[in-house]
Design an enzyme around this catalytic site. Structure first.
Site, PDB file in Angstrom:
ATOM      1  NE  ARG A  33      -3.885  -2.239   2.318  1.00 17.47           N
ATOM      2  CZ  ARG A  33      -3.890  -3.562   2.120  1.00 17.47           C
ATOM      3  NH1 ARG A  33      -2.742  -4.214   1.954  1.00 17.47           N
ATOM      4  NH2 ARG A  33      -5.020  -4.235   2.084  1.00 17.47           N
ATOM      5  N   GLY A 101      -1.102 -11.959  -4.963  1.00 17.78           N
ATOM      6  CA  GLY A 101      -2.519 -11.630  -5.118  1.00 17.78           C
ATOM      7  C   GLY A 101      -2.798 -10.216  -4.641  1.00 17.78           C
ATOM      8  CD  GLN A 176      -5.609 -10.071  -1.662  1.00 20.22           C
ATOM      9  OE1 GLN A 176      -6.227 -10.685  -2.527  1.00 20.22           O
ATOM     10  NE2 GLN A 176      -4.478 -10.518  -1.156  1.00 20.22           N
ATOM     11  CG  ASP A 327      -2.476 -14.126   5.153  1.00 20.49           C
ATOM     12  OD1 ASP A 327      -3.190 -14.752   4.345  1.00 20.49           O
ATOM     13  OD2 ASP A 327      -2.170 -12.926   5.004  1.00 20.49           O
ATOM     14  CE  LYS A 354      -6.526 -15.920   2.002  1.00 24.22           C
ATOM     15  NZ  LYS A 354      -6.700 -14.476   1.790  1.00 24.22           N
TER      16      LYS A 354
HETATM   17  C1  S3P Z   1      -4.219  -8.988   2.266  1.00 24.10           C
HETATM   18  C2  S3P Z   1      -5.466  -9.507   2.458  1.00 24.10           C
HETATM   19  C3  S3P Z   1      -5.724 -10.933   2.670  1.00 24.10           C
HETATM   20  C4  S3P Z   1      -4.452 -11.711   2.993  1.00 24.10           C
HETATM   21  C5  S3P Z   1      -3.293 -11.304   2.123  1.00 24.10           C
HETATM   22  C6  S3P Z   1      -3.000  -9.832   2.296  1.00 24.10           C
HETATM   23  C7  S3P Z   1      -4.057  -7.536   2.058  1.00 24.10           C
HETATM   24  O1  S3P Z   1      -6.281 -11.467   1.487  1.00 24.10           O
HETATM   25  O2  S3P Z   1      -4.684 -13.097   2.854  1.00 24.10           O
HETATM   26  O3  S3P Z   1      -2.138 -12.045   2.450  1.00 24.10           O
HETATM   27  O4  S3P Z   1      -2.939  -7.020   2.168  1.00 24.10           O
HETATM   28  O5  S3P Z   1      -5.075  -6.886   1.783  1.00 24.10           O
HETATM   29  P1  S3P Z   1      -7.862 -11.358   1.177  1.00 24.10           P
HETATM   30  O6  S3P Z   1      -8.201  -9.948   1.092  1.00 24.10           O
HETATM   31  O7  S3P Z   1      -8.049 -12.057  -0.129  1.00 24.10           O
HETATM   32  O8  S3P Z   1      -8.507 -12.074   2.311  1.00 24.10           O
END
Ligand code: S3P
Length: 448
Positions: A33, A101, A176, A327, A354
């Site tokens: 971010r 991701g 996310q 996580d 994941k």
């Molecule tokens: C994250 C959100 C989580 C987490 C990922 C980091 C983030 O995923 O599993 O490692 O930084 O916004 P999800 O938003 O898909 O749950």
């Protein structure tokens, strides 16, 4: 990065007490971010403590592709000269987000309301993960997305030329998705509203406010309602990235299961949207204390002290806690193997999408190491054998998933026989210093 590093098989042997201080790297979520928000300001953002893992380095590279200047100085501080909200340039090449991701989803959001087109790809793990959860809301802003069957990468996003603000209820608990919508909302005129039923990590909201956006968050009977006013002028910041509680989980859990251990993990952010694992471990009877509790940058921070805990018991983890430790379930399942009785984890279907299907990946490796695991679509139960009784001796498949690899390396520190992983190279995505740091504490990890 999608050009694979060669597989790195690794074996973890039962070790003597772990002791000392574990300085884990910067928070991955906040690092991504920081780079993206820095790129969305006009002027220079300076970042101290950025996680220099592959995932974040891929995001740095992507921000350069969108026109920002991103550099690291000899003191290890990162400088981002941004282009401003709506100022992204069109990348001339495919944007490769590697294994991340978070990187790809947040960047898709950040570019979707600019009149540019970008094509995204990743490694074999990322290219299997669902992206419709992101492209569904982005199309409401006026963007278009064309990807592979099932909404998979590689995927092209055609940004909206005249974006409209949206109200979006996030259908899965996902920071996310929430963040992608908020980043897209930055370049839409008017108010973008996100409703989330289950609270997820709130770094995006906190950081947007810190960068000067007009953003409010309200708890209601519908859930949390976040309102962002579009087209702000963001102000560059000086950011100190706190250390990652998700990385701290590994030395903490290792200390709990290795006899005689006493490990200090300093400066860990205990934001309630991230700290669910530590609450759960304490409920299991872990000797885990918070020392030197304080506030830093508006976040609760503490030094974690974890000591060997011979009398851990299984617990039922409340499903409403899942988002705050999403996580950490893989390494929790390892601790659960050393506890007595069942650890029941429900409401966790997100674990199946994941970097790998984390329920399958952990269940397979735990069973091969002599631990009973039952599982269903959104739940799993690990029946612990108690300290000293976990056989081990298995070779586990990491499935390009850093947290699976690290969890099994932790397991091997306390099993009767060593535990191997076929490929530990994914660890470099989030915790590049893991091997050396654990070895300094006393772990016996060998490249095999
Ligand atoms: C994250 C959100 C989580 C987490 C990922 C980091 C983030 O995923 O599993 O490692 O930084 O916004 P999800 O938003 O898909 O749950």
């Amino acid at each position: 990065m999608s050009g694979h590093s060669p597989p790195t098989p690794m074996t973890s042997h039962r070790c003597g007490p772990l002791s000392g201080r574990a300085d884990v790297p910067g928070d991955k979520s906040i690092s991504h971010r920081s780079l993206i928000l820095g790129a969305l300001c006009v002027g220079e953002t300076v970042i101290t403590g950025l996680l220099e893992g592959e995932d974040v380095l891929d995001t740095a590279k992507a921000m350069r592709a969108f026109g920002a200047e991103v550099t690291c100085d000899p003191e290890g501080m990162w400088h981002v000269r941004g282009v401003g909200v709506g100022g992204f340039a069109e990348p001339s090449q495919v944007v490769d987000c590697g294994n991340s991701g978070t990187g790809v989803r947040l960047i898709m959001g950040a570019m979707a309301t600019s009149p540019i087109t970008a094509t995204f790809t990743g490694d074999d793990s990322l290219n299997k993960r669902p992206m419709e959860r992101i492209t569904d809301p982005l199309t409401l802003f006026g963007a278009r997305a064309v990807g592979r069957t099932g909404g998979r990468l590689p995927m092209t996003i055609v940004g909206a030329t005249s974006p409209v603000p949206v109200r979006y209820e996030v259908p899965v608990p996902s920071a996310q998705v929430k963040s992608a919508v908020l980043f897209a909302g930055l370049n839409a005129p008017g108010q973008t509203i996100v409703v989330e039923r289950e609270a997820t990590r709130d770094h995006t909201e906190r950081m947007l406010a810190g960068f000067g956006a007009d953003i409010t968050s309200e708890e209601t009977s519908e859930g949390r309602i976040i309102t962002l006013t579009g087209q702000p002028e963001l102000t560059p910041q000086s950011i100190v990235v706190p250390r990652d509680p998700s990385s701290a989980a590994f030395p903490v859990c290792a200390a709990l299961i290795v006899p005689g251990s006493d490990v200090l993990v300093p400066n860990i952010g205990l934001n309630p949207t991230r700290a669910g694992l530590f609450t759960t471990l304490r409920e299991m009877g872990a000797d885990l204390t918070y020392e030197n509790m304080r506030e830093e940058g508006g976040e609760p921070v503490a030094d974690l002290r974890a000591r060997f805990s011979p009398d851990l018991v299984g617990v039922e983890v409340p499903p409403e806690r899942a988002a705050s430790m999403i996580d950490e379930y893989p390494v929790l399942s390892v601790v659960a193997a050393f506890a007595r009785g069942e650890t029941v984890m429900r409401g966790v279907k997100e674990l199946r999408v994941k970097e790998s299907d984390r329920i399958d990946a952990m269940a397979e490796g735990l069973r091969a190491g002599g631990v009973e695991v039952e599982d269903g679509p959104d739940w799993w139960i690990v029946t612990g054998l108690g300290h000293g009784n976990v056989p081990g001796g298995q070779i586990c498949v990491s499935h390009l998933d850093h947290r699976i690899a690290m969890s099994f390396i932790v397991m091997g520190m306390a099993t009767n026989e060593p535990v191997s992983v076929d490929d530990a190279s994914p660890i470099a995505t989030s915790f590049p210093i893991f091997e050396g740091l654990m070895a300094r504490l006393g772990a016996d990890i060998r490249r095999s």
